[in-house]
Design an enzyme around this catalytic site. Sequence first.
Site, PDB file in Angstrom:
ATOM      1  N   HIS A  15       1.021  -1.425   0.019  1.00 19.89           N
ATOM      2  CA  HIS A  15      -0.025  -0.039  -0.008  1.00 19.89           C
ATOM      3  C   HIS A  15       0.739   1.284  -0.247  1.00 19.89           C
ATOM      4  CE1 HIS A  15      -2.711  -3.147   1.733  1.00 19.89           C
ATOM      5  NE2 HIS A  15      -3.534  -2.346   0.993  1.00 19.89           N
ATOM      6  N   GLU A  58      -7.685  -4.403  -4.821  1.00 23.21           N
ATOM      7  CA  GLU A  58      -9.150  -3.876  -4.740  1.00 23.21           C
ATOM      8  C   GLU A  58      -9.152  -2.691  -5.395  1.00 23.21           C
ATOM      9  OE1 GLU A  58      -9.269  -3.751  -0.289  1.00 23.21           O
ATOM     10  OE2 GLU A  58      -9.038  -5.871  -0.087  1.00 23.21           O
ATOM     11  N   TRP A  67     -11.474   3.388  -2.565  1.00 25.89           N
ATOM     12  CA  TRP A  67     -10.603   3.655  -1.421  1.00 25.89           C
ATOM     13  C   TRP A  67      -9.027   3.870  -1.384  1.00 25.89           C
ATOM     14  CZ3 TRP A  67     -14.240  -0.303  -1.502  1.00 25.89           C
ATOM     15  CH2 TRP A  67     -13.602  -1.716  -1.751  1.00 25.89           C
ATOM     16  N   GLU A  99      -7.677 -12.405   0.242  1.00 30.07           N
ATOM     17  CA  GLU A  99      -7.750 -11.754   1.291  1.00 30.07           C
ATOM     18  C   GLU A  99      -9.360 -11.974   1.889  1.00 30.07           C
ATOM     19  OE1 GLU A  99      -7.348  -7.353   2.615  1.00 30.07           O
ATOM     20  OE2 GLU A  99      -5.830  -7.583   1.091  1.00 30.07           O
ATOM     21  N   ARG A 108      -4.875  -9.303   9.072  1.00 27.70           N
ATOM     22  CA  ARG A 108      -4.204  -9.198  10.383  1.00 27.70           C
ATOM     23  C   ARG A 108      -4.693  -9.114  11.713  1.00 27.70           C
ATOM     24  NH1 ARG A 108      -1.485  -3.960  11.543  1.00 27.70           N
ATOM     25  NH2 ARG A 108      -2.893  -2.321  11.207  1.00 27.70           N
TER      26      ARG A 108
HETATM   27  C1  BMA Z   1      -5.694  -2.344   6.342  1.00 32.44           C
HETATM   28  C2  BMA Z   1      -5.673  -2.067   7.910  1.00 32.44           C
HETATM   29  C3  BMA Z   1      -4.766  -0.912   8.248  1.00 32.44           C
HETATM   30  C4  BMA Z   1      -3.413  -1.351   7.614  1.00 32.44           C
HETATM   31  C5  BMA Z   1      -3.545  -1.775   6.105  1.00 32.44           C
HETATM   32  C6  BMA Z   1      -2.074  -2.073   5.450  1.00 32.44           C
HETATM   33  O1  BMA Z   1      -6.636  -3.237   5.985  1.00 32.44           O
HETATM   34  O2  BMA Z   1      -5.314  -3.414   8.599  1.00 32.44           O
HETATM   35  O3  BMA Z   1      -4.737  -0.807   9.434  1.00 32.44           O
HETATM   36  O4  BMA Z   1      -2.563  -0.331   7.783  1.00 32.44           O
HETATM   37  O5  BMA Z   1      -4.346  -2.677   5.776  1.00 32.44           O
HETATM   38  O6  BMA Z   1      -1.614  -3.441   6.361  1.00 32.44           O
END
Ligand code: BMA
Length: 371
Positions: A121, A184, A189, A290, A326
């Site tokens: 990201h 995505e 977003w 995911e 996560r």
């Molecule tokens: C998103 C969230 C954020 C995170 C990002 C990158 O879905 O979990 O908190 O910073 O992923 O891992």
Amino acid sequence: MKKIIITLLTVNLMIACGAGKSSDTENNSAKILFKQLKAIKNNGILFGHQDDLAYGIGWKYEEGRSDTYETAGDYPALLGWELGGIELGRTVNLDSVPFETMRRLALKGYQQGAVITFSWHPYSPLDPTKNAWTTDTEVVKHILPGGTHHDVFKKYLDRVALFMASLKTEKGDQIPFIFRPWHEMDGDWFWWGSSLCSPKEFKQLFRFTIEYLRNQKEINFLSAYSPDNRFNTEDEYLTWYPGNDVVDIIGVDNYGDFRPGTENIEAARHKLEIVVNYAEKTGKVAAFTETGLDKMTDYKWFTQKLGKSIFSGKTADKIAYVMLWRNADTTHFFSTYPHHPSASDFKTFVSNEKVWLLKDWNQFKQNNNLN
Ligand code: BMA
């Protein structure tokens, strides 16, 4: 003289064919990984988890720990990691994971037999103070070849490549992994999302990224295409698809169809079927790249929701893996952890002979000479 000419010819041919580049070698490690992932089909599904070895609920960076292991007695068969921040030369990623730790744990996971996958990201190459979720400016068209910020973008990729190249075993071999950038894109977003770039621009972005890392940087990896769940047909699924030559893993991210309020498990199953069918047609690997449930509020989610989406119909046995997001803290977690009310359902889920944690996966590779 004849010998010299032949040698020169061979050298020229090697250069012309790109021989010597790891990505073109018959036995390169990414090809082995691809073969392993293909072999899973009809046998099982790897269970994966993002940042699993780095932290979990109530702990951080404690060697050997894992919420998956501590709940079910084994580690995930696939480990996800996040590269966001590496492009700015930072030493920790956007979720505070030090890249040194990530490198060490990814390497350790790989050496124990797990499949490694990276998401990314990145901050905006137009303005490094803007993160991936800042959607107030068009970015993609400016970072493509010919764009005002193309050189900045290449610097970003150089830093990504440097990290990737450093994932080496003691023998000096770069380990194989799955790279899943620009996911995505059908949502709105991210700065590479549907509201700020066209499918044409997106495809160029994806292609440039993969080709630059492979051809200029000689990184050895598989790439994954992962739209979110905003499609109902194969044509819609392929809206952003950059081409069979730059994609190895046919994926989907899907939280929406599992979210209380918008939950639709049959829709999730149908989307996985589209993914599986396209992977079958093209000889690629299908994956549920995911998912998860925020705060795991449904204590039977694993067997009744995730399990139902992958095990009903003909999809389950054709998906190579499913990866959950996560477990950051008690306000932001997508899988289970010890003593959480969903823990026993998770144990039931992974006790299904088709759901594989690390030992099952290693056993399968051993039984089928896939190492
Ligand atoms: C998103 C969230 C954020 C995170 C990002 C990158 O879905 O979990 O908190 O910073 O992923 O891992």
